[in-house]
Design an enzyme around this catalytic site. Structure first.
Site, mmCIF file in Angstrom:
data_model
loop_
_atom_site.group_PDB
_atom_site.id
_atom_site.type_symbol
_atom_site.label_atom_id
_atom_site.label_comp_id
_atom_site.label_asym_id
_atom_site.label_seq_id
_atom_site.Cartn_x
_atom_site.Cartn_y
_atom_site.Cartn_z
ATOM 1 N N GLU A 1 1.695 -0.255 -4.943
ATOM 2 C CA GLU A 1 0.749 0.765 -5.404
ATOM 3 C C GLU A 1 1.558 2.042 -5.656
ATOM 4 O OE1 GLU A 1 -3.181 3.209 -3.857
ATOM 5 O OE2 GLU A 1 -1.530 2.800 -2.493
ATOM 6 N N ASP B 1 0.835 -1.198 0.000
ATOM 7 C CA ASP B 1 0.000 0.000 0.000
ATOM 8 C C ASP B 1 0.879 1.261 0.000
ATOM 9 O OD1 ASP B 1 -2.739 1.103 0.359
ATOM 10 O OD2 ASP B 1 -1.946 1.857 2.246
HETATM 11 C C1 NOJ Z 1 -4.354 3.041 -0.852
HETATM 12 C C2 NOJ Z 1 -5.479 2.078 -0.670
HETATM 13 O O1 NOJ Z 1 -5.699 1.408 -1.883
HETATM 14 C C3 NOJ Z 1 -6.650 2.901 -0.219
HETATM 15 O O2 NOJ Z 1 -7.854 2.175 -0.253
HETATM 16 C C4 NOJ Z 1 -6.352 3.427 1.163
HETATM 17 O O3 NOJ Z 1 -7.399 4.279 1.577
HETATM 18 C C5 NOJ Z 1 -5.052 4.248 1.160
HETATM 19 N N1 NOJ Z 1 -4.009 3.587 0.426
HETATM 20 C C6 NOJ Z 1 -4.556 4.461 2.563
HETATM 21 O O4 NOJ Z 1 -4.051 3.268 3.089
#
Ligand code: NOJ
Length: 551
Positions: free
Chosen positions: A283, A226
């Site tokens: 991500e 993440d």
């Molecule tokens: C990215 C995640 O995909 C999202 O859903 C989340 O709210 C944020 N990061 C914070 O962790």
């Protein structure tokens, strides 16, 4: 190191040479399970691990290689699991470790690998580390695990800088000291319940490495990291030069993509390398391809989650540019490209592809939905025709659109934190319809599901699509099967063909030709024998909003 799972050694797929079995992920189809919304066996209206185990047969039928589970670790659920209070426990809402072990065992028995989210940028404010930081003095080792700072102004009543949270509102919250007086501020790039960790503190990395080994030793096949472009913060925490939009940021934003992040990825990679056959995907929300490529250098992430196809319009030039730039970026560092049309943070593709403005003039809601659906069919065929790893967000295979939820149903923290200016991401997170004619469509026995399921989804249930050869689900199954079975899908490159205006066509080295008509007119097909079309041809022509695969 754990023993090699037999699943990592198998390479039943025709276009993956057996010698590459440890790198199975290079051409995998990975299915993202948003656990709250997939399948609920406990009957509380929220999906769970037992529900997922119950549906593994469905995922096997769909033909995916792996699942990516959004967070299932212990969490107060302020951001639906992305606020982790114990990274080495399963939240009771989803099950327990025994159920998780059973999931891995049963998934592996079906040749499905299991990957899971890791959340290293922040913890929950209920994490024991944060509780002890609140009770400790400024400058203490407890506070040093997070980013605490004195406020500006004589009385420290202004935040340390002008950063805003990605969810809206300030990125700083002030705490009271033990004597009840206002004290320092802590940084949270997301909700106040998600304090950012201080990655300059070695304890933070050591703890993440412990967490990684904890799950890898249980048989997990990889991680989705993440906010992989977050974690490192710039020295001095300089102000934002221009206001940032809710849920968006640009490449000049000091909150993200700081150089120090690459050392963190190298340290994460060193743990992954202890477990051959595993991978991690980060991500990475950056605009520049060069910046993206840095994250997937050979000693950093195996894969970068590439949002390009999830953010472009249904427009031939934009789609072609997204593909060309993505391929150039990964090729520049010898990495594998990845593709997706959506995830749990972006609007569903059926809705994104619906005509808007003048193009929508005079069209009914049903007609708009039909066009969006046809285009989503075309685009999954483009995605699955490309070399690299394909990610599918649960529900895409059913052609689910975004849902316009009423205000009182919204639970995404973005809605509150943005002061009700941004409706957030709930519309793409509605539970999946499995069977029957009315909500909750077999998702749960509880009718009051965590987000309401629209009654119109009776025509989109798995049950209603399984036997219909023209359904979205059948298209996904056929396309995934062909992608595995046919040698024409081999090769790491694409060669572009000349195509009529508003169209694209490319060829894989193995011989597959993929032609997309994003123009408003029917067009002739390139020469070849048709393998699959997303919408039937008319008078031998590829209709608007359709893709054909030829060999
Ligand atoms: C990215 C995640 O995909 C999202 O859903 C989340 O709210 C944020 N990061 C914070 O962790």
């Amino acid at each position: 190191m754990r023993e090699q799972k037999t699943v990592s050694e198998q390479s039943s797929k025709a276009n993956v040479p057996a010698t590459d079995a440890a790198q199975w992920w290079r051409s995998a189809v990975v299915y993202q399970v948003y656990p709250r919304s997939f399948s609920d066996l406990s009957g509380d209206g929220v999906g769970d691990l037992a529900g997922l185990i119950d549906k593994l047969g469905y995922l096997e039928l769909l033909g995916v290689d792996a699942i990516w589970l959004s967070p299932i670790m212990r969490s107060p659920m302020a951001d639906h699991g992305y606020d982790v209070s114990d990274p080495r426990a399963i939240d009771p809402l989803f099950g327990d470790l025994a159920t998780f072990d059973e999931l891995i065992r049963q998934a592996h028995d079906r040749d499905i690998r299991v990957t899971m989210d890791l959340v290293p940028n922040h913890t929950s404010d209920q994490h024991p580390w944060f509780s002890s930081a609140l009770g400790a003095a400024p400058g203490s080792p407890e506070r040093d695990r997070y980013i605490f700072a004195d406020g500006r102004g004589d009385d420290g009543s202004a935040p340390p800088n002008n950063w805003t949270s990605v969810f809206g509102g300030p990125a700083w919250t002030r705490i009271n000291d033990a004597d009840g007086e206002p004290g320092q501020w802590y940084l949270h790039l997301f909700a106040p319940e998600q304090p950012d960790l201080n990655w300059d503190n070695p304890e933070v990395l050591a703890d993440l490495q412990t967490t990684m080994r904890f799950w890898l030793d249980r048989g997990v096949d990889g991680f989705r990291i993440d906010v992989a472009h977050g974690m490192a913060k710039p020295p001095g925490l300089p102000d934002l030069e221009h206001p940032a939009e809710v849920l968006h940021h640009t490449d000049d934003d000091p909150r993200f993509n700081n150089d120090g992040v690459h050392d963190i990825h190298r340290a994460i990679r060193s743990v992954m390398d202890e477990y051959p056959g595993t991978f991690n995907v980060g991500e990475i929300w950056v605009e520049s391809s060069q910046a993206f490529a840095k994250y997937v250098r050979p000693d950093e992430l195996h894969l970068g989650f590439n949002f390009r196809l999830a953010t472009v319009d249904f427009d031939a030039d934009q789609i072609r540019e997204a593909i060309t730039e993505s391929l150039a970026a990964t090729e520049s560092v010898g990495a594998v490209p990845t593709w997706t049309l959506s995830n749990h943070d972006v609007p569903r593709e059926v809705t994104r592809y619906m005509p808007t403005g003048d193009d929508a003039e005079g069209l009914s809601d049903d007609e708009l939905l039909a066009i969006g659906t046809a285009r989503a069919r075309a685009m999954i065929m483009v995605e699955l025709a490309l070399p690299g790893t394909a990610f599918i967000y649960n529900g895409s295979e059913l052609g689910l659109p975004n849902v316009d939820l009423p205000d009182d149903a919204l639970v995404d923290p973005v809605w509150e934190n943005s002061g009700h200016t941004d409706r957030g991401r709930d519309g793409c997170r509605v539970p999946l319809p499995w069977e029957g004619t009315e909500p909750p469509f077999g998702f749960s026995t509880e009718t009051d599901t965590w987000l309401p399921i629209p009654a119109e989804w009776s025509s989109l249930t798995v049950e209603s699509q399984l036997e219909d050869i023209y359904s979205m689900l059948s298209l996904y199954r056929q396309a995934i099967e062909l992608r595995y079975a046919r040698l024409e899908f081999s090769g790491d490159t694409v060669e572009w063909y000349g195509a009529p205006e508003g169209c694209i066509a490319f060829r894989r080295p193995g011989g597959l030709i993929c032609a997309l008509n994003a123009s408003p007119h029917p067009v002739p097909l390139p020469p070849g024998r048709i393998l699959l079309v997303s919408t039937p041809l008319e008078a031998g022509l590829l209709v608007p909003g359709a893709t054909a695969w030829l060999v």
